[in-house]
Design an enzyme around this catalytic site. Structure first.
Site, short mmCIF file in Angstrom:
data_model
loop_
_atom_site.label_atom_id
_atom_site.label_comp_id
_atom_site.label_asym_id
_atom_site.label_seq_id
_atom_site.Cartn_x
_atom_site.Cartn_y
_atom_site.Cartn_z
CB SER A 682 43.36 38.10 46.96
OG SER A 682 43.00 39.23 46.19
CE LYS A 725 40.14 37.68 43.58
NZ LYS A 725 40.96 37.40 44.77
#
Length: 777
Positions: A682, A725
């Site tokens: 990611s 996140k």
């Protein structure tokens, strides 16, 4: 000195012996049944001759030839012959001299042997004398230890000074295999015969000593058991006279009564009665009796039919959940749904819920609150570090100290068949040679199978379908897919700063005061600013566990102050007082710099303890286009870096850089906190931007975090852990966050408080991202 003998060759009738050896100077009884041997005896009696006795190599041979006999035997004369009706003869013979066979002759109806006499050498040396004395000493011990030899036998040796004769007498009396005796007979010299005798005597004496020791221990045990038996008989008679009941009988009668009145299924009652019948036939003091008694107790004490019953008021359940925990709306809503279904149908199966989230967010405590809200018993079993499958299914009763597994033990502790059962840390189960506990859990956590769960110890099906199983995990990565498929995943991503403030003020502070009752009488006040300073400067976590410890630390220091000055009654905790109590702040600098340097970028990472900010640094040095990666990176992340470098080369011209410039530099990409392992794809988009920033010497905006997997064509692919996140982005005060367009639909599931103040930028390709961070600033 030695006795000299002449070598004489003579011929004698032969009688083969089965498993017997005759020695010179000894009287030996033998049984004779073969016709050839009887004919030889009759011939000897008629002609007044001596006879030669020699042992067969194999006693099972009926008609031995010369090859089947040993080469050394004994010349003997007949002392007495006794006849039996069965035509068998018992012959008493006295050995005279050992002889060695020269050849065998079968001219008559019995075997004859030509033998050599006087071939032995009897040298009387000092070594022979030493061997002789040691042999006599050991033989005395042998006679004393042996049950079959008279004590007078050892004393007879004192009146004989012929070493060879004494050696033969001892050899004849040894209770050993005939082949060993044959070796003694074949010894040509006294030295050899005494050496063999010593070896045999040492071994036999040791064996007899061990035997005597074992017999003594057995005798002592028998005497102790007999003593205990007689004492118990006397106690029974005394109790009988006093009109008292035998405790063992009373215990068995009580156990029989319990089996009779127990509310248990028919098959369980049959198993208990069968085990009771076995128990009644055992000695009460035997280990098997204890095993049977324990098994019966387990059968009777399990709640086969007992349930926590009654309708549960949904409003009351909501109040309990809200009182115990702040937030966690999704979890609470799922529990309320389950309670509503339970109120409508008693046949509803218990769901299998899995709470996934970082440490300290309340996974275990919410399970306790669920038990309170539903009015059920609560049971917890920790699975962290579990390696043995038997810890789930139980041990079989054949093993010493066997017990049921954690599931059945928990049900027994609860006393009800429908408790709230918490399986803590399910993601930390291990596997080794003792089995796979995760595989055993598949039956437990499957609503279609657990209505007849079979524990190896109980060996009877138990219904677990009414149990509400709740599991907890920090991450689903360590959970096998088949097991994960059986559970409903509910995520607890962590708490925002304002949520932590409310939790600290309304939950943690009152909870810690309850643990120190004298402090409740005082006026202790925390200002909101004090709580916020603790949250910002003394903790950095997704949950509130460290926050709770810091509050407890302040209260302990207040307790110390009260102990020194008991007149003080009021304490107001301000931000300044926080530093006095807790010391220098642990986290003074923000992890987000005010301005980024060229080559720096901010990414977002998911970890087992919540979302984290990921710093990326790129350094260019003169070279030939070589690349170096540091920061404890996994294979997937290294592949993502290679993809980012290729993509940066292809997009360099978009921001005014020649792709050839990259070949003039060595690229070093570093991820700080090098001891912390990092992996996953990611960070690809952020790495690409960091490389281009270093090449162009243009810094990226410091208020933007980037997350997204990239492809060589420049597409930005969806990532996992978006909620965690974004929590991290909110916690670190970032204004903008770039996410993949494919994750945009997940924003509807995220709290509005998290998204407030953050501009979410969904993108589909890297070109859009480069326009934002380089061209449209």
């Amino acid at each position: 000195m030695a006795k000299k003998k002449k070598n004489i060759v003579s011929s004698y009738p032969v009688i083969p012996l089965r498993g017997t050896v005759v020695f010179p100077g000894t009287v030996t009884p033998i049984l004779v049944g073969r016709k050839s041997s009887i004919d030889a005896l009759e011939y000897v009696s008629e002609h007044d001759r001596k006879i030669f006795f020699v042992a067969q190599k194999n006693p099972k041979i009926e008609t031995p030839s010369g090859d089947d006999l040993f080469t050394v035997g004994t010349i003997a004369h007949i002392v007495q012959v006794m006849r039996f009706p069965s035509k068998m003869l018992k012959v008493l013979i006295e050995g005279e001299e050992r002889a060695k066979v020269v050849k065998y002759d079968t001219m008559r109806n019995f075997m004859q042997a030509v033998v050599l006499q006087g071939y032995t050498e009897d040298k009387y040396t000092s070594r022979v004398e030493a061997l002789f004395r040691k042999t006599k000493e050991l033989f005395r011990q042998y006679v004393n230890l042996s049950e079959n030899l008279p004590d007078e036998l050892a004393r007879l040796l004192d009146f004989n000074d012929d070493y060879r004769e004494i050696a033969d007498i001892i050899s004849a009396q040894m209770q050993i295999d005939f082949k060993q005796k044959q070796k003694l007979l074949e010894a040509k010299t006294l030295h050899k015969q005494f050496e063999l005798l010593l070896k045999i005597l040492i071994r036999e004496v040791n064996i007899l000593r061990y035997k005597e020791d074992i017999e003594q221990k057995v005798q002592n045990l028998i005497e102790e058991n007999q003593r205990e038996y007689f004492l118990r008989q006397q106690m029974d008679l005394i109790r009988s006279e006093l009109g008292e009941e035998n405790p063992l009988e009373a215990e068995m009668n009580e156990l029989r009564r319990r089996i009779k009145i127990a509310n248990i299924p028919k098959n369980v009652r049959e198993a208990a009665e069968k085990e009771f019948l076995k128990l009644s036939r055992m000695q009460p003091s035997s280990p098997e009796a204890a095993v049977s008694r324990t098994y019966i107790d387990w059968l009777l004490e399990l709640p086969w039919y007992k349930e926590s019953k009654g309708d549960i008021d949904i409003e009351t359940a909501e109040k309990i959940l809200d009182k115990d925990h702040y937030g966690l709306e999704k979890i609470k809503q799922r529990i309320i749904e389950h309670i509503a279904v339970m109120n409508l149908s008693n046949r509803s199966r218990g769901p299998i819920l899995c709470f996934v989230g970082p440490p300290g967010v309340g996974k275990t405590s919410i399970a306790r609150s669920v038990a309170r809200a539903t009015g059920r018993e609560f049971v917890r079993a920790s699975l962290g570090g579990l390696h043995d499958e038997a810890e789930i299914r139980g041990h079989r009763r054949t093993y010493v100290g066997a017990l049921p597994g954690k599931i059945i033990q928990g049900i027994k502790r609860a006393g009800k068949k429908n408790p709230i059962f918490l399986l803590d840390e399910i993601d930390k189960i291990g596997t080794d040679f003792r089995g796979d506990p995760a595989a055993a859990l598949m039956e437990v956590l499957d609503p279609d199978q657990n209505n007849s769960f079979m524990d190896n110890y109980i060996e009877l099906p138990f219904d677990l379908s009414k149990v509400l199983f709740i599991t907890t995990a920090n991450t689903i990565q360590g959970i096998p897919i088949p097991l994960l498929d059986r559970m409903e995943i509910l995520r607890l991503p962590g708490y925002l700063e304002n949520e932590k403030l409310i939790i600290a003020r309304d939950y943690l502070f009152p909870k810690e005061l309850e643990l120190i009752p004298p402090l409740k009488k005082l006026n202790i006040v925390f200002t909101d600013e004090a709580f916020l300073r603790i949250i910002r400067e003394y903790t950095r976590e997704a949950g509130v566990r460290e926050l709770e410890r810091q509050i407890a630390s302040i209260l302990r220091k207040i307790a110390v102050q009260i102990s020194k000055n008991q007149r003080r009654k009021k304490f107001t905790i301000t931000p300044k007082k926080v530093e006095e109590y807790l010391g220098v702040p642990k986290y003074t600098d923000s992890p987000v710099p005010e301005e980024l340097m060229p080559g720096e970028a901010l990414g977002l990472a998911w970890t087992s303890i919540g979302g984290q900010l990921l710093h990326i640094e790129v350094l260019l040095t003169q070279g030939k286009g070589e690349a170096k990666f540091t920061g404890s990176l996994g294979d997937v992340m290294k592949e993502s870096i290679h993809t980012a470098m290729s993509l940066a080369r292809s997009r360099a011209s978009r921001i005014g850089i020649s792709p050839m410039d990259i070949d003039n530099y060595n690229v070093h990409i570093h991820f700080p906190e090098g001891a912390v392992p990092k992996d996953g794809p990611s960070a690809g988009a952020a790495i690409t931007c960091a490389i281009l920033s270093a090449l162009s010497k243009r810094p990226l905006p410091s208020d933007i975090a980037i997350t997204g997997e990239i492809t060589l064509s420049g597409r930005i692919l969806p990532i996992g852990g978006l909620t965690e996140k974004l929590y991290a982005a909110k916690r670190f005060g970032l204004k903008r966050t770039v996410i993949p367009k494919g994750n945009e639909k997940e924003l509807a599931e995220i709290k509005k408080d998290v998204l407030k103040g953050i501009k979410i930028i969904p993108l589909t390709n890297i070109d859009e991202l480069l326009d934002i961070v380089f061209l449209n600033r």
